[in-house]
Each structure stands twice: as structure tokens, then as C-alpha cells.
Motif scaffolding. Structure first.
Motif, PDB file in Angstrom:
ATOM      1  N   ASP A 310     -11.270  -4.344  -7.396  1.00 21.33           N
ATOM      2  CA  ASP A 310     -12.380  -4.874  -6.607  1.00 21.33           C
ATOM      3  C   ASP A 310     -12.373  -6.400  -6.622  1.00 21.33           C
ATOM      4  N   ALA A 311     -12.145  -6.968  -7.820  1.00 19.24           N
ATOM      5  CA  ALA A 311     -12.166  -8.419  -7.957  1.00 19.24           C
ATOM      6  C   ALA A 311     -11.003  -9.058  -7.210  1.00 19.24           C
ATOM      7  N   TYR A 312      -9.829  -8.402  -7.306  1.00 22.84           N
ATOM      8  CA  TYR A 312      -8.640  -8.891  -6.606  1.00 22.84           C
ATOM      9  C   TYR A 312      -8.928  -8.931  -5.106  1.00 22.84           C
ATOM     10  N   ASP A 313      -9.525  -7.840  -4.613  1.00 25.98           N
ATOM     11  CA  ASP A 313      -9.884  -7.803  -3.199  1.00 25.98           C
ATOM     12  C   ASP A 313     -10.921  -8.864  -2.862  1.00 25.98           C
ATOM     13  N   ALA A 314     -11.886  -9.045  -3.772  1.00 26.48           N
ATOM     14  CA  ALA A 314     -12.971  -9.994  -3.506  1.00 26.48           C
ATOM     15  C   ALA A 314     -12.416 -11.376  -3.207  1.00 26.48           C
ATOM     16  N   ILE A 315     -11.426 -11.803  -4.016  1.00 26.85           N
ATOM     17  CA  ILE A 315     -10.864 -13.137  -3.819  1.00 26.85           C
ATOM     18  C   ILE A 315     -10.159 -13.213  -2.458  1.00 26.85           C
ATOM     19  N   TYR A 316      -9.422 -12.135  -2.110  1.00 25.70           N
ATOM     20  CA  TYR A 316      -8.742 -12.150  -0.812  1.00 25.70           C
ATOM     21  C   TYR A 316      -9.729 -12.085   0.355  1.00 25.70           C
ATOM     22  N   VAL A 317     -10.845 -11.397   0.142  1.00 26.35           N
ATOM     23  CA  VAL A 317     -11.875 -11.351   1.185  1.00 26.35           C
ATOM     24  C   VAL A 317     -12.486 -12.739   1.370  1.00 26.35           C
ATOM     25  N   ILE A 318     -12.727 -13.411   0.251  1.00 27.09           N
ATOM     26  CA  ILE A 318     -13.249 -14.784   0.329  1.00 27.09           C
ATOM     27  C   ILE A 318     -12.258 -15.655   1.107  1.00 27.09           C
ATOM     28  N   GLU A 323     -11.055 -18.727   5.745  1.00 30.44           N
ATOM     29  CA  GLU A 323     -10.117 -19.168   6.783  1.00 30.44           C
ATOM     30  C   GLU A 323     -10.731 -18.990   8.160  1.00 30.44           C
ATOM     31  N   LYS A 324     -11.420 -17.860   8.321  1.00 35.63           N
ATOM     32  CA  LYS A 324     -12.082 -17.581   9.593  1.00 35.63           C
ATOM     33  C   LYS A 324     -13.163 -18.630   9.886  1.00 35.63           C
ATOM     34  N   ALA A 325     -13.875 -19.003   8.830  1.00 35.76           N
ATOM     35  CA  ALA A 325     -14.985 -19.936   9.000  1.00 35.76           C
ATOM     36  C   ALA A 325     -14.534 -21.387   8.990  1.00 35.76           C
ATOM     37  N   GLY A 326     -13.256 -21.604   8.698  1.00 35.52           N
ATOM     38  CA  GLY A 326     -12.737 -22.963   8.645  1.00 35.52           C
ATOM     39  C   GLY A 326     -13.347 -23.799   7.535  1.00 35.52           C
ATOM     40  N   VAL A 327     -13.443 -23.192   6.347  1.00 40.16           N
ATOM     41  CA  VAL A 327     -14.060 -23.894   5.218  1.00 40.16           C
ATOM     42  C   VAL A 327     -13.138 -24.993   4.704  1.00 40.16           C
ATOM     43  N   LYS A 328     -13.717 -26.176   4.481  1.00 38.24           N
ATOM     44  CA  LYS A 328     -12.961 -27.293   3.917  1.00 38.24           C
ATOM     45  C   LYS A 328     -13.450 -27.556   2.499  1.00 38.24           C
ATOM     46  N   ALA A 329     -12.612 -28.166   1.693  1.00 35.91           N
ATOM     47  CA  ALA A 329     -12.956 -28.385   0.293  1.00 35.91           C
ATOM     48  C   ALA A 329     -14.140 -29.317   0.118  1.00 35.91           C
ATOM     49  N   ASP A 330     -14.353 -30.233   1.087  1.00 39.35           N
ATOM     50  CA  ASP A 330     -15.427 -31.204   0.877  1.00 39.35           C
ATOM     51  C   ASP A 330     -16.776 -30.726   1.417  1.00 39.35           C
ATOM     52  N   MET A 331     -16.834 -29.474   1.896  1.00 41.15           N
ATOM     53  CA  MET A 331     -18.126 -28.966   2.361  1.00 41.15           C
ATOM     54  C   MET A 331     -18.990 -28.607   1.155  1.00 41.15           C
ATOM     55  N   ASP A 332     -20.311 -28.730   1.278  1.00 41.70           N
ATOM     56  CA  ASP A 332     -21.134 -28.325   0.145  1.00 41.70           C
ATOM     57  C   ASP A 332     -21.432 -26.821   0.237  1.00 41.70           C
ATOM     58  N   ALA A 333     -21.950 -26.287  -0.873  1.00 35.76           N
ATOM     59  CA  ALA A 333     -22.093 -24.841  -1.014  1.00 35.76           C
ATOM     60  C   ALA A 333     -22.925 -24.235   0.110  1.00 35.76           C
ATOM     61  N   ALA A 339     -21.424 -20.837   7.079  1.00 34.62           N
ATOM     62  CA  ALA A 339     -20.236 -20.505   7.853  1.00 34.62           C
ATOM     63  C   ALA A 339     -19.669 -19.144   7.438  1.00 34.62           C
ATOM     64  N   MET A 340     -19.686 -18.876   6.134  1.00 32.95           N
ATOM     65  CA  MET A 340     -19.058 -17.662   5.608  1.00 32.95           C
ATOM     66  C   MET A 340     -19.833 -16.408   5.984  1.00 32.95           C
ATOM     67  N   LYS A 341     -21.171 -16.498   6.013  1.00 33.67           N
ATOM     68  CA  LYS A 341     -21.891 -15.250   6.226  1.00 33.67           C
ATOM     69  C   LYS A 341     -21.740 -14.734   7.659  1.00 33.67           C
ATOM     70  N   THR A 342     -21.442 -15.617   8.578  1.00 31.36           N
ATOM     71  CA  THR A 342     -21.118 -15.152   9.931  1.00 31.36           C
ATOM     72  C   THR A 342     -19.699 -14.603   9.945  1.00 31.36           C
ATOM     73  N   ALA A 343     -18.796 -15.324   9.280  1.00 36.00           N
ATOM     74  CA  ALA A 343     -17.392 -14.920   9.277  1.00 36.00           C
ATOM     75  C   ALA A 343     -17.201 -13.550   8.624  1.00 36.00           C
ATOM     76  N   MET A 344     -18.016 -13.250   7.613  1.00 37.94           N
ATOM     77  CA  MET A 344     -17.867 -11.984   6.889  1.00 37.94           C
ATOM     78  C   MET A 344     -17.993 -10.772   7.811  1.00 37.94           C
ATOM     79  N   THR A 345     -18.842 -10.883   8.823  1.00 37.43           N
ATOM     80  CA  THR A 345     -19.053  -9.724   9.696  1.00 37.43           C
ATOM     81  C   THR A 345     -17.956  -9.618  10.758  1.00 37.43           C
ATOM     82  N   GLN A 346     -17.072 -10.624  10.799  1.00 36.94           N
ATOM     83  CA  GLN A 346     -16.034 -10.625  11.834  1.00 36.94           C
ATOM     84  C   GLN A 346     -14.654 -10.279  11.312  1.00 36.94           C
ATOM     85  N   ASP A 350      -7.278  -5.668   4.663  1.00 38.01           N
ATOM     86  CA  ASP A 350      -6.600  -4.559   4.002  1.00 38.01           C
ATOM     87  C   ASP A 350      -6.445  -4.915   2.536  1.00 38.01           C
ATOM     88  N   GLY A 351      -7.087  -4.169   1.686  1.00 35.70           N
ATOM     89  CA  GLY A 351      -7.009  -4.509   0.268  1.00 35.70           C
ATOM     90  C   GLY A 351      -6.582  -3.325  -0.562  1.00 35.70           C
TER      91      GLY A 351
END
Lengths: 382, 355
Positions: A310-318, A323-333, A339-346, A350-351
Motif C-alpha cells: 500500500d505504501a509503495y503504491d501511495a508514493i507512486y500515486v503521489i 506530475e498531473k498537477a505540475g507540482v514544483k518543489a518551491d510550491m507551498d503545501a 492542485a493535487m486534490k483535483t489531479a487525484m480524481t483524474q 497501476d500498482g
């Protein structure tokens, strides 16, 4: 009086020292900070350690392959001792570390407490194994595993639709959220599937070594199948005690039974014919599972259980969602969360624990439950 | 003269708490406090109140209670239950929380009296074992308790949620082992500190009151106390009930700090009872200020040791053993006597008096 003043001063200085520097949640710039929370000490340490290690493997793989959108992951795991208060402390520690995404927590009750905090701070949270319903009650929280009600319903449906048995006894842990959560929904769904629950026997965490009373009642009630929505430690005892008492029904369990073959000093032949619904079987033949199990064994010297998967999948899901949400390292939490909560539904991932996993906006995962049976000491898919 | 000295000693205790509050508030206000410490402020108050409360039973009454977390559990669940029911009717969080705290204190006191009546007839080890049992009984009953609310009123069951037989609009409030979920987050550091000061005020004043002296007389010599006409059962029960109600208040503070409330061995079982006893023993049995400080140190310590990751709990235990050894050594006693703030102030007077 002079000494008194100096003593007070010392107290003040000490307090200032303890307080440390203030924290803010802005990103540090060149890495994406993913935090994890789970019990790595205490009674539930098996699950916390599995999640910690499983996620570590995924993080290492992703970093070796160049990271998320070219950004390396920094991963830190904090102990919560399977306690809600400690989990909040762990969460705050991670916040001080400038965590941007939370992968956790592992167990349900602490997860609910932490969800309240992530909602407050608007931090994206993905729990690998927090299965009780309120774990994902807010829109910033998602999960990899099935929720408890879904497992209970899926079990009843599987037993009913495949005509496995009609007279069912349940032995469950009434002091455990996971176990009683599954039992409740199983009991509610059973009549719809033509299942008669002939005995529902409970035990508690304080009294989980002798199950002869519960087994005897199940036997007297003429149960053809004993449903065990519990963890594998207790299940091994039930199996061996039932064997001594000459009671041999079909045993059926949920994902908590995963790991039963790895228990030391347990005669695995007793587990022959045990059926369980689990999204992950360590000896599945597909490449992804084989590779994960091999790496895990090399690194940590044991066969991974479902929590690690589950944890292995969790990291790949993140990774997929980021990637879908275009997250950059300098964005705040908070920006990442939005961005992520919209991307999650899209996304569709395969895990290890399912192919084509998708998520709904209420945080639940869609994947097919897999039933396996233990045959000749290994899990075989049904 | 004597009375004045006692009061001054108490003032130092209040002073330490107030100074702590002011420092923490300033740090919080200026954003200099880490999230971890911000999150720890309320739990700190909870455990400090618990330590004060148990010190009343162990230090002043002189009876070893191993079931103190049970009273905290009762207070936590009764207050959280109230808040859940009244969430929509009373919208002012402060008013609702104050009523919840009062309820928790009253309910815990009732349990203290109910349990105290049989238990306080025993002495020493027997009493300790029986309190241990009662603590576990409370926890286990909560674990099988199902309470729901619908248009018809409140339904209670000891079997499972399905047997509550609730209507369409029914909402389960206490769901057995799953406990209470969604308690409003009403606990604040300020309320915690006020409760701590109230607890200190009650216990310290009780100690110097007529009843308190009677209780201490029973502790020191039961037969002598009985011979001068002190009603042993009454005073013991009084101290026990006060102690229980303070623990109940701490429970209310605990329950309203987290969104989930389960009665697990970890938070309301004997583990917690022993932990609170450790605060009291480390701080000094009968020493209220000491137990407050010990509770603070032992709550913060495991969090400060997070940097050690896997070795955290191991190091914590070793530090605990070290502190216990240090605290009970005669050299430490001398050192403490020399530098205790109370002693520093009245030192020369005491020396004169002794002479």
C-alpha cells in the motif's frame, strides 16, 4: 531574592531554548518533502515499519529515475506509537521540517486526528492503510486501501455470490476499530446475500490468547464458515485452537490476515484452505510484484505484507498526481494540496494492490477486490 | 508566621505556571514557537493536571491508585458526549466547553465516590490492585458502549451499533471501540492553564485546610487519627473524589484537543495510569510543584528525542531510569535542598527556627 531571580531567569532561558525556531510551510526549493507517519514502536509496529520500508523503496526508485518532474523526493517518517495524540505531535514535527505532502497515517484512529490537522493547514494527505470512514472525510484526504465498510460488504458479497457458505460465524475484536468496522457492515450486508450469521463472538485486545469459548460457540451453532475480520496474530491462535478442538470450517478473512504465513512457530499447514480478500499477494507472478518483493527482501530481510505494498503504491500515486498537477518543489503545501486534490480524481495508476486504480473526490479508491486461498503454503488467486 | 511561609511557597508554584504561560504566549504571538510545541501545549496542561490530581491521592491521601486514567476516561467521554449532542444547540465554543468541563468533573467525581466506597476500605497493596481493576473495567465498558441519538431521544446498547434500533435521522455518538469521532476542537492553551491553576488552587488549599490536615493525619497515622475522632471514611472519600474530578477535567481537555477519542490501553489503560504515577514519583510524592514539572519534562522529552529515530524509546527509558536514580540519591536531595526556590527565600528563617 537574588538567587531566586537568577533561577527564574534560567527557567526563562531554558524555555526559550526549548521553543526553538518558528516554522513555516514554504518549500525549501530543490526537493519535494514527503512526510510519513505511523507506529514504528509499540504493538502496531509491524504495520508502521512495513509502510516506512515500502515507501522508502518507492522513493529510492523514483529518485534513481530522476524524481517527480525532475525534482528529487526527500522522505521522512515519524513514529506515532499508534496513539492519536502522538500522531498529532509527529505531524507537527513534520510541519516544522517543512513537509509538503503527507503519506499517512498508517492506523485508523491516529489518522482521523491527523486528518483534522491537515484539513486545518490544507496539506495533501494520502493514507496507505487508514481504513475507517472518517479518515478521508475531508476533500484533502485520499486512501489506497479499501475502507472498512467496503471490505465488510465485499466479503459478504463474495461469500454470497460464490455460494461459499450460508451459515456463518464471526469472531471479531470488539476493541479494534478495523475489526468492529468490518463486522458491522458485514452483518448489515449478510441478509441481502442469503447468509445467516449463526454466531457473532467478540474478544478484546486485553483478552486475545484463548479463543476456545468463541470457537466452541461457532461449532455448536453449526457454522460452515468462520469469518475472521481480524489481524493475523490472533487468527493463528484461532486456527490452531480450532484444530485442537476438531473444528474444521472454511475460514475467511480480510486484508488483516495477510502475513499469516510469515508468523514464526506457526504450523502453516493449519492455514491450508483459508480464504482471504486482500489486494496484494507477495507471491503473485507479475513483474511489478516480483521486483518489489525481491528488493524488499534484499533490503529488509522479510517478505513484504500488504501494508508495505500500500505504501509503495501511495508514493507512486503521489508521483502520478504531482506530475498531473505540475507540482514544483518551491510550491507551498497549501498550493500543492489544491492542485493535487483535483489531479487525484483524474489519474489512473497501476500498482501492486490493483490495476487501474482511480479515485473519487470523497477520497475512496476504485479497484477490484482480489480473493486468494492458501494452498500448499502459498497464496493462490481465486 | 508559619502560615505566611506556606502561602509564599504556593505563590512560587503559581508563579512558575504563570511565567510559563506568559513565555509561551509571547513566543506563540511572535511566531517563534515551532508547530510541535504549539501542538504540545494542551497535552502538557492535561498531564500536569493529571499529575496534580494523582498527587492528591498518592501524596496527600497516601494511597496508591493505579487506575487514575479511568477517571480521565470517564471525564473525557462524558464531556465529549455532551459536546457532540450540544454541538448544534450551543454554538459558543467557550460556553459549551465550560459546561462540558463541569460535567466531566461532576461525572468523574460521582465515579470517584462510587469506586471509592468499596475501594477505600482496603489498604496498601490491596487498594492498588483494586483501583487497577476499576480503571480497566471503565475502559472496557466504554469499549462496548454504543450510544446513538435520533428524534426519539438517546439509545444505548452494549451489544453493537445495529441493535441501537435508531430512526432514519439517527446519529451514533459513541460507537463502541471506535469511540467518539468529530469532537469539536475547543481546548486551548489558555483554558488549559486556567484549569491547571484551578487544580493547583484546589489541591494546595485543600492541603492547608482543616479537611486536608485531617487527610494527612490519616495518612501519617491512621490509628492516632481515628482515636482523636476523625471520620476516616469521610475524609478519604473526600480526597479521592476531588482527585477523581480533577482527573475528569483533564480528560475533558484531552477529549476536546483531538478529533478522535478511543479508550485504548495506551491512553486510558493502566499504561497511562502508571505513566501518571511516574510523574508523581519523579516529581516527589506529596510535592505538587515537583509533579507538575516532572509531567512537563516527561511529556516533552520523547518529542525532543525524535531526532534519534529508532532509538528514541530506548533512550527515553534510559533517561527516565537515570532521572529516577538521580532524583532519589542523597546527593541530589542535598543539591535540591540548596537550590530550591522556596528554601532560598526562607532558608535563614528555617535554620533559625530549627535552632
Amino acid at each position: 531574592m537574588k538567587r531566586f531571580t537568577s533561577l527564574m531567569l534560567a527557567v526563562v532561558l531554558g524555555a526559550t531554548l526549548l521553543a526553538g525556531c518558528g516554522g513555516n510551510s514554504a518549500g525549501s526549493g530543490d526537493t519535494l518533502k514527503i512526510g510519513g507517519i505511523g507506529p514504528v514502536t509499540g504493538g502496531a509496529a509491524v504495520y508502521g515499519n512495513a509502510v516506512k520500508n515500502g515507501a522508502q523503496i518507492a522513493v529510492d526508485e523514483i529518485n534513481a529515475a530522476g524524481g517527480i518532474n525532475g525534482v528529487k523526493i526527500e522522505y521522512k517518517f515519524e513514529d506515532d506509537e499508534h496513539d492519536a495524540e502522538k500522531a498529532v505531535n509527529a505531524y507537527n514535527t513534520l510541519k516544522d521540517w517543512n513537509m509538503q505532502i503527507l503519506m499517512g497515517t498508517v492506523t485508523s484512529a491516529p489518522c482521523v486526528a491527523v486528518t483534522e490537522k491537515t484539513k486545518e493547514d490544507n496539506v495533501f494527505q494520502l493514507t496507505p492503510s487508514g481504513s475507517s470512514v472518517p479518515c478521508t472525510q475531508y476533500d484533502n484526504a485520499f486512501r489506497i486501501c479499501f475502507s472498512d465498510p467496503n471490505q465488510g460488504i465485499a466479503s459478504a458479497q463474495y461469500i454470497g455470490q460464490n455460494n461459499v457458505a450460508s451459515k456463518v460465524a464471526v469472531i471479531y475484536d470488539s476493541s479494534d476499530v478495523y475489526s468492529s468496522g468490518i463486522y458491522e457492515k458485514f452483518a448489515a450486508e449478510a441478509p441481502n446475500q442469503g447468509i445467516e450469521i449463526v454466531a457473532a463472538e467478540a474478544f478484546t485486545a486485553d483478552n486475545k490468547t484463548d479463543f476456545t469459548t468463541q470457537i466452541q460457540k461457532a461449532k455448536d451453532a453449526g457454522a460452515e464458515l468462520v469469518f475472521l475480520p481480524i489481524y493475523y496474530q490472533e487468527a493463528t491462535l484461532i486456527l490452531s485452537q480450532a484444530n485442537t478442538m476438531g473444528f474444521a470450517p472454511i475460514f475467511f478473512g480480510c486484508d488483516g490476515l495477510d502475513g499469516i504465513l510469515g508468523v514464526e512457530n506457526f504450523d502453516t499447514s493449519l492455514a491450508e484452505g483459508v480464504m482471504l480478500l486482500t489486494p496484494f499477494a507477495a507471491d503473485a507472478k507479475d513483474d511489478l510484484t516480483a521486483k518489489f518483493v525481491k528488493t524488499y527482501q534484499e533490503k529488509y530481510g522479510e517478505v513484504p505484507n500488504q501494508f508495505a505494498a500500500d505504501a509503495y503504491d501511495a508514493i507512486y500515486v503521489i508521483k502520478a498526481a504531482a506530475e498531473k498537477a505540475g507540482v514544483k518543489a518551491d510550491m507551498d503545501a497549501s498550493a500543492i494540496c489544491e492542485a493535487m486534490k483535483t489531479a487525484m480524481t483524474q489519474i489512473s495508476v497501476d500498482g501492486l494492490t490493483g490495476a487501474g486504480m482511480t479515485w473519487t473526490s470523497d477520497g475512496e479508491v476504485n479497484k477490484a477486490p482480489k480473493a486468494v486461498v492458501i494452498k500448499d503454503g502459498v497464496y493462490v488467486a481465486l | 508566621m508559619k502560615r505566611l511561609k506556606i502561602n509564599r511557597d504556593y505563590l512560587i508554584t503559581y508563579g512558575i505556571v504563570i511565567v510559563f504561560y506568559v513565555i509561551m504566549s509571547i513566543l506563540k504571538g511572535t511566531n517563534n514557537l515551532s508547530s510541535l510545541f504549539k501542538g504540545l501545549l494542551v497535552p502538557l496542561c492535561v498531564y500536569m493536571i493529571m499529575a496534580v490530581s494523582l498527587n492528591l491521592t498518592v501524596g496527600i491521601l497516601g494511597e496508591l491508585s493505579l487506575g487514575h486514567a479511568g477517571f480521565m476516561c470517564v471525564g473525557a467521554f462524558s464531556s465529549a458526549f455532551f459536546s457532540m449532542i450540544m454541538k448544534d444547540s450551543i454554538t459558543n465554543p467557550i460556553v459549551r466547553f465550560i459546561i462540558a468541563i463541569i460535567i466531566s468533573a461532576v461525572v468523574a467525581a460521582i465515579f470517584g465516590i462510587l469506586i471509592g466506597i468499596p475501594v477505600l476500605r482496603l489498604r496498601g497493596d490491596y487498594l492498588a490492585i483494586v483501583t487497577l481493576a476499576f480503571g480497566e473495567i471503565i475502559k472496557n465498558i466504554i469499549n462496548i458502549l454504543y450510544v446513538g441519538k435520533d428524534a426519539d431521544g438517546i439509545h444505548v446498547s452494549f451489544k453493537d451499533a445495529a441493535s441501537l434500533g435508531m430512526g432514519e435521522d439517527g446519529k451514533i455518538i459513541i460507537n463502541g471501540a471506535q469511540g467518539i469521532t468529530g469532537t469539536p476542537n475547543d481546548s486551548t492553551f489558555t483554558i488549559g492553564i486556567i484549569l491547571l491553576i484551578i487544580s493547583l488552587f484546589i489541591v494546595l488549599n485543600f492541603m492547608s485546610s482543616r479537611s486536608g490536615r485531617a487527610v494527612m493525619a490519616i495518612r501519617d497515622n491512621r490509628i492516632a487519627a481515628e482515636s482523636i475522632g476523625i471520620n476516616i471514611s469521610k475524609y478519604k472519600l473526600m480526597a479521592f473524589a476531588i482527585s477523581a474530578s480533577l482527573a475528569g477535567m483533564a480528560g475533558a481537555l484531552y477529549a476536546h484537543n483531538l478529533a478522535t477519542l478511543n479508550a485504548l490501553p495506551k491512553n486510558f489503560g493502566y499504561n497511562m495510569s502508571i505513566m501518571i504515577l511516574v510523574y508523581v514519583v519523579l516529581g516527589g510524592i506529596g510535592n505538587i510543584r515537583g509533579s507538575v514539572i516532572a509531567a512537563a519534562i516527561l511529556t516533552v522529552l520523547p518529542e525532543l528525542l525524535r531526532g534519534l529515530s529508532d532509538y528514541r524509546m530506548l533512550i527515553y527509558s534510559i533517561v527516565l531510569i537515570g532521572m529516577m536514580l538521580f532524583n532519589s540519591s542523597s546527593k541530589a536531595e542535598q543539591w535540591k535542598a540548596k537550590f530550591s526556590p522556596a528554601k532560598l527565600i526562607k532558608k535563614h528563617k528555617t535554620v533559625k527556627e530549627a535552632e
